[in-house]
Design a protein around this motif. Structure first.
Motif, mmCIF file in Angstrom:
data_model
loop_
_atom_site.group_PDB
_atom_site.id
_atom_site.type_symbol
_atom_site.label_atom_id
_atom_site.label_comp_id
_atom_site.label_asym_id
_atom_site.label_seq_id
_atom_site.Cartn_x
_atom_site.Cartn_y
_atom_site.Cartn_z
ATOM 1 N N ARG A 52 14.751 -60.805 50.129
ATOM 2 C CA ARG A 52 15.526 -60.646 51.361
ATOM 3 C C ARG A 52 16.915 -60.062 51.121
ATOM 4 N N VAL A 53 17.211 -59.703 49.864
ATOM 5 C CA VAL A 53 18.523 -59.137 49.540
ATOM 6 C C VAL A 53 18.337 -57.937 48.619
ATOM 7 N N ARG A 54 19.227 -56.953 48.796
ATOM 8 C CA ARG A 54 19.179 -55.754 47.962
ATOM 9 C C ARG A 54 20.597 -55.437 47.505
ATOM 10 N N ILE A 55 20.709 -55.087 46.227
ATOM 11 C CA ILE A 55 22.001 -54.681 45.649
ATOM 12 C C ILE A 55 21.976 -53.170 45.535
ATOM 13 N N THR A 56 23.024 -52.527 46.052
ATOM 14 C CA THR A 56 23.136 -51.076 45.927
ATOM 15 C C THR A 56 24.427 -50.727 45.195
ATOM 16 N N HIS A 57 24.465 -49.520 44.648
ATOM 17 C CA HIS A 57 25.642 -49.048 43.922
ATOM 18 C C HIS A 57 26.053 -47.677 44.470
ATOM 19 N N VAL A 58 26.004 -47.548 45.778
ATOM 20 C CA VAL A 58 26.321 -46.286 46.431
ATOM 21 C C VAL A 58 27.819 -46.199 46.663
ATOM 22 N N ARG A 59 28.387 -45.080 46.276
ATOM 23 C CA ARG A 59 29.819 -44.875 46.506
ATOM 24 C C ARG A 59 30.037 -44.133 47.774
#
Length: 115
Positions: free
Chosen positions: A108-115
């Motif tokens: 139910r959770v997502r980690i992103t590294h988008v700048r």
């Protein structure tokens, strides 16, 4: 007779309720921006990165706060605040009685590294 099956990316979009953007330090819950304090965000991110692992309050103080001087109840207060802000959506921070805390429902959770 054929059965319709959603592609994996569509299923992820349906089940992911909370998105944490590490680079921007932002969070969205069901597409709505949600504000976390620095420590709340760090705590949720740490638990998400180590999902399913149970941590004592002292371990969380060392890993998230970087010291153990604040007192173990500080962790309880921050966990409570994160739970209130999630309002029953997103991942669950489970209390392991007599030990500490663990993050459940990692789908139910997502980690992103988008700048």
């Amino acid at each position: 007779m054929s059965t319709l099956v959603a592609p994996p990316e569509a299923t992820a979009a349906i089940t992911t309720e909370l998105e944490l953007n590490v680079d921007a330090r932002t969070a969205t819950l069901l597409g709505v921006p949600i504000r976390f304090t620095r420590r709340e965000f760090d705590l949720l991110l740490f638990l998400t990165e180590h999902a399913g692992i149970c941590f004592t309050r002292l371990q969380l103080l060392r890993s998230v706060w970087g010291h153990e001087f604040s007192g173990e109840r500080t962790v309880d207060v921050h966990v409570r605040r994160v739970r209130v802000k999630l309002a029953g959506f997103g991942p669950t921070i489970a209390t392991v009685h007599g030990f500490g805390y663990r993050l459940d429902d990692t789908d139910r959770v997502r980690i992103t590294h988008v700048r």
